[in-house]
Scaffold this motif. Sequence first.
Motif, PDB file in Angstrom:
ATOM      1  N   THR A 243      23.119 -25.637 -19.549  1.00 41.39           N
ATOM      2  CA  THR A 243      23.446 -26.925 -18.596  1.00 41.39           C
ATOM      3  C   THR A 243      22.696 -28.271 -19.137  1.00 41.39           C
ATOM      4  O   THR A 243      23.108 -29.290 -18.504  1.00 41.39           O
ATOM      5  CB  THR A 243      22.690 -26.592 -17.099  1.00 41.39           C
ATOM      6  N   LYS A 244      21.651 -27.953 -19.916  1.00 47.70           N
ATOM      7  CA  LYS A 244      20.984 -29.261 -20.592  1.00 47.70           C
ATOM      8  C   LYS A 244      21.316 -29.560 -21.854  1.00 47.70           C
ATOM      9  O   LYS A 244      20.769 -30.236 -22.526  1.00 47.70           O
ATOM     10  CB  LYS A 244      19.455 -29.144 -20.069  1.00 47.70           C
ATOM     11  N   ASN A 245      22.151 -28.389 -22.684  1.00 48.04           N
ATOM     12  CA  ASN A 245      22.380 -28.201 -24.113  1.00 48.04           C
ATOM     13  C   ASN A 245      21.128 -28.313 -24.742  1.00 48.04           C
ATOM     14  O   ASN A 245      21.045 -29.440 -25.736  1.00 48.04           O
ATOM     15  CB  ASN A 245      23.361 -29.653 -24.518  1.00 48.04           C
ATOM     16  N   THR A 246      20.250 -27.537 -24.323  1.00 50.30           N
ATOM     17  CA  THR A 246      18.841 -27.618 -25.167  1.00 50.30           C
ATOM     18  C   THR A 246      18.407 -26.122 -25.360  1.00 50.30           C
ATOM     19  O   THR A 246      18.653 -25.277 -24.406  1.00 50.30           O
ATOM     20  CB  THR A 246      17.732 -28.251 -24.172  1.00 50.30           C
ATOM     21  N   VAL A 247      17.567 -26.055 -26.395  1.00 53.79           N
ATOM     22  CA  VAL A 247      16.983 -24.751 -26.915  1.00 53.79           C
ATOM     23  C   VAL A 247      15.545 -25.101 -26.900  1.00 53.79           C
ATOM     24  O   VAL A 247      15.056 -26.418 -27.217  1.00 53.79           O
ATOM     25  CB  VAL A 247      17.329 -24.208 -28.081  1.00 53.79           C
TER      26      VAL A 247
ATOM     27  N   GLY B 126      18.717 -30.570 -37.224  1.00 58.61           N
ATOM     28  CA  GLY B 126      17.969 -31.710 -36.740  1.00 58.61           C
ATOM     29  C   GLY B 126      17.140 -32.387 -37.689  1.00 58.61           C
ATOM     30  O   GLY B 126      16.801 -31.656 -38.871  1.00 58.61           O
ATOM     31  N   GLN B 127      16.396 -33.286 -37.595  1.00 59.60           N
ATOM     32  CA  GLN B 127      15.468 -33.864 -38.355  1.00 59.60           C
ATOM     33  C   GLN B 127      14.123 -33.237 -38.558  1.00 59.60           C
ATOM     34  O   GLN B 127      13.493 -33.376 -39.341  1.00 59.60           O
ATOM     35  CB  GLN B 127      15.243 -35.649 -38.126  1.00 59.60           C
TER      36      GLN B 127
ATOM     37  N   SER C  42      11.308 -28.687 -28.203  1.00 63.48           N
ATOM     38  CA  SER C  42      12.789 -28.731 -27.554  1.00 63.48           C
ATOM     39  C   SER C  42      13.738 -29.351 -28.495  1.00 63.48           C
ATOM     40  O   SER C  42      13.443 -30.194 -29.635  1.00 63.48           O
ATOM     41  CB  SER C  42      12.632 -29.571 -26.302  1.00 63.48           C
ATOM     42  N   CYS C  43      14.944 -28.940 -28.198  1.00 69.36           N
ATOM     43  CA  CYS C  43      15.978 -29.687 -29.149  1.00 69.36           C
ATOM     44  C   CYS C  43      17.344 -29.812 -28.335  1.00 69.36           C
ATOM     45  O   CYS C  43      17.676 -28.694 -27.621  1.00 69.36           O
ATOM     46  CB  CYS C  43      16.286 -28.452 -30.195  1.00 69.36           C
ATOM     47  N   THR C  44      17.623 -30.921 -28.151  1.00 64.56           N
ATOM     48  CA  THR C  44      18.790 -31.063 -27.452  1.00 64.56           C
ATOM     49  C   THR C  44      19.910 -31.641 -28.113  1.00 64.56           C
ATOM     50  O   THR C  44      19.773 -32.483 -29.248  1.00 64.56           O
ATOM     51  CB  THR C  44      18.362 -32.328 -26.357  1.00 64.56           C
ATOM     52  N   ALA C  45      21.283 -30.959 -27.962  1.00 68.31           N
ATOM     53  CA  ALA C  45      22.219 -31.345 -28.654  1.00 68.31           C
ATOM     54  C   ALA C  45      23.098 -32.099 -28.046  1.00 68.31           C
ATOM     55  O   ALA C  45      23.289 -32.265 -26.605  1.00 68.31           O
ATOM     56  CB  ALA C  45      22.851 -29.906 -28.642  1.00 68.31           C
ATOM     57  N   SER C  46      24.031 -32.968 -28.701  1.00 75.43           N
ATOM     58  CA  SER C  46      25.185 -33.804 -28.212  1.00 75.43           C
ATOM     59  C   SER C  46      26.304 -33.611 -29.254  1.00 75.43           C
ATOM     60  O   SER C  46      26.119 -33.381 -30.391  1.00 75.43           O
ATOM     61  CB  SER C  46      24.430 -35.373 -28.042  1.00 75.43           C
TER      62      SER C  46
ATOM     63  N   GLU D 120      15.024 -32.912 -32.045  1.00 72.34           N
ATOM     64  CA  GLU D 120      13.916 -32.151 -31.681  1.00 72.34           C
ATOM     65  C   GLU D 120      12.673 -32.914 -31.013  1.00 72.34           C
ATOM     66  O   GLU D 120      12.579 -34.093 -31.322  1.00 72.34           O
ATOM     67  CB  GLU D 120      13.277 -31.330 -32.768  1.00 72.34           C
ATOM     68  N   SER D 121      11.859 -32.342 -30.519  1.00 71.34           N
ATOM     69  CA  SER D 121      10.698 -33.141 -29.824  1.00 71.34           C
ATOM     70  C   SER D 121       9.480 -31.816 -29.568  1.00 71.34           C
ATOM     71  O   SER D 121       9.983 -30.635 -29.538  1.00 71.34           O
ATOM     72  CB  SER D 121      10.911 -33.598 -28.448  1.00 71.34           C
ATOM     73  N   GLY D 122       8.457 -32.122 -29.272  1.00 72.50           N
ATOM     74  CA  GLY D 122       7.547 -31.505 -28.775  1.00 72.50           C
ATOM     75  C   GLY D 122       6.499 -31.169 -29.931  1.00 72.50           C
ATOM     76  O   GLY D 122       5.484 -30.349 -29.663  1.00 72.50           O
TER      77      GLY D 122
END
Length: 126
Positions: free
Chosen positions: A74-78, A117-118, A21-25, A6-8
């Motif tokens: 497309t960015k794996n992001t929520v 996420g953390q 934002s939260c990006t997954a991998s 997460e960020s933001g």
Amino acid sequence: EGQLVESGGGLVHPGGSLKLSCTASGLPFGSYDMNWVRQAPGKGSEWVSGIDRRAETYYMSSVKGRFTITRDNTKNTVYLQMNKLQPEDTSMYHCAGRRSIGTLVAGTDQSWYHAWGQGTPVTVSA
């Protein structure tokens, strides 16, 4: 299973806005229902919002009309756009993912989810 970052988060005045934002991998993002869960010191966890794999959205009543959840597969992001923030929104916001079973089922505990996420802190203060 997988990783969520997460960020933001940050400090904002009452009435202000933030976009998380939260990006997954490492997981099949498009097959996951994604959620935001918040945890504040001295308070229980609250499920805030969720978006299923078909992009149908869900909100807790106190944020409906102020927060908007979206996803970009497309960015794996929520994302969580938070407007008209209030001091009671102060919390650690966690991104949480669960493999879709066809309908989103919300939970407040990390053990309910397949990815967690953390967190990113949000402080709303004058």
